[in-house]
Scaffold this motif. Structure first.
Motif, mmCIF file in Angstrom:
data_model
loop_
_atom_site.group_PDB
_atom_site.id
_atom_site.type_symbol
_atom_site.label_atom_id
_atom_site.label_comp_id
_atom_site.label_asym_id
_atom_site.label_seq_id
_atom_site.Cartn_x
_atom_site.Cartn_y
_atom_site.Cartn_z
ATOM 1 N N LEU A 48 33.310 27.575 -1.418
ATOM 2 C CA LEU A 48 34.291 28.365 -0.667
ATOM 3 C C LEU A 48 33.697 29.726 -0.342
ATOM 4 O O LEU A 48 33.072 30.360 -1.194
ATOM 5 C CB LEU A 48 35.564 28.546 -1.489
ATOM 6 C CG LEU A 48 36.309 27.271 -1.891
ATOM 7 C CD1 LEU A 48 37.437 27.590 -2.850
ATOM 8 C CD2 LEU A 48 36.847 26.539 -0.662
ATOM 9 N N TRP A 49 33.922 30.176 0.891
ATOM 10 C CA TRP A 49 33.474 31.497 1.285
ATOM 11 C C TRP A 49 34.370 32.033 2.398
ATOM 12 O O TRP A 49 35.257 31.339 2.887
ATOM 13 C CB TRP A 49 32.005 31.488 1.722
ATOM 14 C CG TRP A 49 31.730 30.764 3.005
ATOM 15 C CD1 TRP A 49 31.688 31.289 4.251
ATOM 16 C CD2 TRP A 49 31.445 29.348 3.166
ATOM 17 N NE1 TRP A 49 31.396 30.317 5.188
ATOM 18 C CE2 TRP A 49 31.235 29.122 4.541
ATOM 19 C CE3 TRP A 49 31.352 28.279 2.280
ATOM 20 C CZ2 TRP A 49 30.954 27.863 5.049
ATOM 21 C CZ3 TRP A 49 31.059 27.025 2.779
ATOM 22 C CH2 TRP A 49 30.860 26.835 4.156
ATOM 23 N N ILE A 50 34.134 33.262 2.764
ATOM 24 C CA ILE A 50 34.938 33.915 3.800
ATOM 25 C C ILE A 50 34.078 34.106 5.037
ATOM 26 O O ILE A 50 32.919 34.507 4.939
ATOM 27 C CB ILE A 50 35.444 35.290 3.309
ATOM 28 C CG1 ILE A 50 36.215 35.125 1.997
ATOM 29 C CG2 ILE A 50 36.334 35.963 4.349
ATOM 30 C CD1 ILE A 50 36.529 36.436 1.321
ATOM 31 N N GLN A 95 39.328 34.112 7.438
ATOM 32 C CA GLN A 95 39.903 32.901 6.878
ATOM 33 C C GLN A 95 38.963 32.288 5.846
ATOM 34 O O GLN A 95 37.798 32.675 5.723
ATOM 35 C CB GLN A 95 40.211 31.880 7.974
ATOM 36 C CG GLN A 95 41.557 32.084 8.646
ATOM 37 C CD GLN A 95 42.708 32.000 7.686
ATOM 38 O OE1 GLN A 95 42.749 31.136 6.811
ATOM 39 N NE2 GLN A 95 43.655 32.932 7.822
ATOM 40 N N GLN A 96 39.523 31.325 5.133
ATOM 41 C CA GLN A 96 38.762 30.626 4.100
ATOM 42 C C GLN A 96 37.902 29.546 4.740
ATOM 43 O O GLN A 96 38.405 28.663 5.430
ATOM 44 C CB GLN A 96 39.702 29.983 3.087
ATOM 45 C CG GLN A 96 39.014 29.324 1.912
ATOM 46 C CD GLN A 96 38.462 30.334 0.936
ATOM 47 O OE1 GLN A 96 39.191 31.017 0.255
ATOM 48 N NE2 GLN A 96 37.145 30.432 0.882
ATOM 49 N N SER A 147 34.856 26.526 4.051
ATOM 50 C CA SER A 147 34.595 25.607 2.939
ATOM 51 C C SER A 147 33.502 24.614 3.296
ATOM 52 O O SER A 147 33.216 24.354 4.473
ATOM 53 C CB SER A 147 35.871 24.848 2.560
ATOM 54 O OG SER A 147 36.302 24.038 3.647
ATOM 55 N N TYR A 151 40.987 35.706 -0.520
ATOM 56 C CA TYR A 151 40.219 34.487 -0.295
ATOM 57 C C TYR A 151 39.123 34.389 -1.358
ATOM 58 O O TYR A 151 38.894 35.325 -2.118
ATOM 59 C CB TYR A 151 39.604 34.486 1.109
ATOM 60 C CG TYR A 151 40.632 34.442 2.211
ATOM 61 C CD1 TYR A 151 41.276 33.264 2.544
ATOM 62 C CD2 TYR A 151 40.968 35.601 2.912
ATOM 63 C CE1 TYR A 151 42.226 33.218 3.547
ATOM 64 C CE2 TYR A 151 41.924 35.570 3.916
ATOM 65 C CZ TYR A 151 42.540 34.378 4.229
ATOM 66 O OH TYR A 151 43.485 34.339 5.227
ATOM 67 N N GLU A 152 38.462 33.251 -1.379
ATOM 68 C CA GLU A 152 37.519 33.010 -2.473
ATOM 69 C C GLU A 152 36.092 32.880 -1.972
ATOM 70 O O GLU A 152 35.837 32.288 -0.923
ATOM 71 C CB GLU A 152 37.910 31.742 -3.243
ATOM 72 C CG GLU A 152 39.255 31.858 -3.936
ATOM 73 C CD GLU A 152 39.635 30.602 -4.696
ATOM 74 O OE1 GLU A 152 39.802 30.672 -5.927
ATOM 75 O OE2 GLU A 152 39.770 29.551 -4.042
ATOM 76 N N ASN A 153 35.199 33.426 -2.761
ATOM 77 C CA ASN A 153 33.765 33.228 -2.582
ATOM 78 C C ASN A 153 33.247 32.610 -3.876
ATOM 79 O O ASN A 153 32.947 33.318 -4.837
ATOM 80 C CB ASN A 153 33.051 34.573 -2.341
ATOM 81 C CG ASN A 153 33.095 34.992 -0.878
ATOM 82 O OD1 ASN A 153 32.780 34.190 -0.003
ATOM 83 N ND2 ASN A 153 33.482 36.205 -0.622
#
Length: 604
Positions: A284-286, A323-324, A326, A267-269
């Motif tokens: 975007l973060w977790i 999960q992602q 946003s 996933y993206e941060n």
């Protein structure tokens, strides 16, 4: 007492060498010789003779002969001077039963014929005379490993009470194998570690059996002491052994209790775009991992190996729901400064007279200033103006419904990033030069949502939340039954991404190899919370008049509406702070005001 001869004849029916040890009080160690004969009833004659040998692989004929010639003492009837019998070879049966307890089984019933295809038989032979009564006895069956063969039952093995010379038994054994006897008891959260799950833990259990039957018979005994003897009946018993044997059960128990760590999805941060030309940004973060318990389903198998019942068994490892998350941000210039000042600027171009035309600023009507965008003369009013909005939509994953801290903090951060800045010089109530924020005129005045009051403590920045929506959707799961196909499990894919035994978590091999699949234990709820907030920021909504200083020097001055940087890493208690990045500021609106001349020019 008299002396007479005796001898043994012990002969295998096949050509086998036989080593025999002879015994008895009078003829000890002798195959033949003399013995003392005592009258019937004399205790001195009450002692046995015996022979000991190792049974060969065939029957053995045995005879014991006394006073063979009938001379000493003299006898006319020699029928009872010879005792003979055939000792039959009783086969020993050794059988092997292989039973597998698969990875997914808590227990398995087993059922087998004790001697396989063999008949366990005892065969009686009538020595002489006739039978008197039924054969009686018992085939004894023993569970030698009660710690492995549970619920042990022996069926089809009644006690012997039959009018028959050949007794046959075919016992059926029922038992149960239990995983817990192998040190692996997931039901009680006792998990065995094995180096190689493909290799079973092997243990052997033995069921042994042996027994005898005996039967009474009668015969006529004739006297030697009288010349004429009608004889008298005597009774005795004979016996026969059942086949004995060992039925060995080899148990292969397969063990697999899951992986501690699953392959995690990436996933993206990050901030994927940072206020592009449309003033949009995406963050975007977790989410903070939500720990949850899992179960697996294990079965109790019947004797054929088919499931008959199943149980939910605690999983060994806690899993994490990740999960992602946003945030989508969209700023808009609802009413720009150019638009706000358009009426007054157009009136100046047309050289209109009257204050009503100049609602928010007084622009110069001089022809030599017509080419400037926003020309003014110092000393007239120039009111701050403009309307700006932003909309933010966040998606978060939480264990409860309601407004999220992430959304709330991001909204506040966006509001607090708003800046209205101008280096125009105004006058305060005492006609002293100040900036629009009522500060030193030597520095630009900056207004914010927190410091929203300008000259004369008048509110110049008004923030209004025009809309807030909160839509919580439970991330559903179904754990009420085991599913053969992962697509049959209607649980949300987000759960499958976090549990073992699914392709979405990269661990489908756990199911294909070991029938291992996890389900949510049912003690956790997760909601996907979508929140949308719309905010309007109005500059000087009351259109308060602010006069510029009449001695403000000629030149170019600016008014700028912009957004300050937001350091996401400094947001307290918010998942998105893990991004540890800065949402960079951007200019939303900007005009250049040209000052040329003064109100004093018009008065003079």
């Amino acid at each position: 007492m008299e002396r007479t001869n005796f001898r043994w004849e012990i002969t295998p029916v096949k050509d086998r060498k036989l080593d025999v040890t002879y015994g008895g009080k009078d003829g000890l160690g002798q195959k033949q010789g003399e013995i003392s004969v005592f009258p019937k009833g004399d205790e001195r004659g009450d002692h046995p003779f015996y022979a000991v040998f190792t049974m060969p692989d065939c029957d053995v004929d045995v005879k014991f002969i006394v006073n063979e010639e009938g001379i000493n003492p003299e006898e006319d009837d020699l029928g009872n001077n010879v005792v003979s019998a055939t000792i039959e070879l009783v086969d020993t049966f050794n059988d092997l039963e292989v039973v597998n307890l698969p990875y997914y089984a808590l227990s398995r019933d087993i059922s087998f014929d004790l001697a396989g295809e063999n008949k366990i038989k005892a065969e009686l032979r009538l020595p002489r005379g006739s039978w008197s009564g039924n054969a009686k006895g018992q085939l004894s069956v023993t569970n030698e490993n009660e710690d492995l063969l549970r619920k042990f039952e022996v069926n089809n093995n009644p006690k012997v009470n039959e009018n028959s010379e050949i007794i046959i038994r075919k016992p059926i054994i029922n038992a149960q194998i239990q995983r817990s006897d192998f040190g692996d008891n997931p039901l009680k959260e006792i998990y065995l570690d094995v180096d190689d799950p493909t290799k079973p833990i092997q243990k052997k259990a033995n069921v042994t059996y042996k027994g005898r039957v005996e039967r009474s018979y009668t015969y006529m005994e004739y006297c030697d002491e009288e010349e004429i003897c009608a004889g008298h009946p005597e009774s005795s018993t004979t016996s026969a052994a059942f086949n004995n044997g060992i039925h060995e059960v080899q148990i292969n128990t397969y063990v697999y209790n899951g992986k501690k760590d699953l392959k995690k999805k990436e996933y993206e941060n990050k901030i994927s775009n940072n206020y592009d030309k449309d003033f949009k940004a995406r963050i975007l973060w977790i989410n903070s991992p939500i720990k949850f318990d899992v179960i697996r389903y294990m079965f109790h198998l019947d004797a054929v190996g088919n499931p008959k019942t199943w149980e939910a068994v605690p999983g060994r490892y806690q899993r994490e729901f990740v999960q992602q998350c946003s945030a989508d941000i969209d700023w808009n210039v609802t009413s720009s400064m150019k638009k706000e000042y358009e009426q007054a600027r157009e009136a100046a171009r047309q050289e209109k007279q009257g204050q009503a035309f100049y609602d928010k600023a007084v622009f110069a009507t001089d022809k030599d200033l017509k080419d400037y965008d926003f020309p003014i003369k110092s000393g007239y009013y120039f009111n701050p103006a403009g309307k700006y909005t932003f909309e933010i939509t966040t998606v978060n994953y939480k264990t409860s419904q309601g407004k999220t801290k992430e959304h709330e903090e991001l909204v506040n951060a966006l509001i607090n990033s708003f800046r209205y800045e101008s280096n125009l010089i105004y006058i305060d109530g005492n006609n002293q030069p100040v900036n629009i924020a009522n500060g030193s005129y030597k520095t630009p005045g900056i207004l914010t949502a927190k410091n929203n009051k300008g000259i004369g403590s008048k509110e110049l920045i008004r923030v209004t939340t025009t809309e807030y929506k909160n839509t919580p959707n439970e991330v559903v799961y179904y754990s009420d039954k085991p599913y053969e196909n992962e697509n049959e499990n209607k649980s949300h894919d987000f759960w499958k991404m976090s549990m073992e035994g699914y392709s979405l978590s990269g661990s489908l091999d756990s199911y294909t190899k070991y029938k291992y699949r996890e389900y949510v234990a049912g003690k956790q709820k997760v909601y996907e919370i979508t929140e949308t907030t719309k905010v309007e920021i109005v500059v000087n909504g009351g259109n308060n008049k602010f006069y510029t200083h009449p001695k403000m020097p000629d030149g170019e001055y600016y008014i700028r509406v912009w957004l300050d940087n937001i350091n996401l890493g400094k947001m307290s208690g918010v998942d998105c702070k893990a991004i540890n990045d800065t949402l960079k500021g951007v200019v939303l609106d900007n005009i250049i005001v040209t000052v040329k001349g003064s109100i004093y020019d018009d008065i003079s």
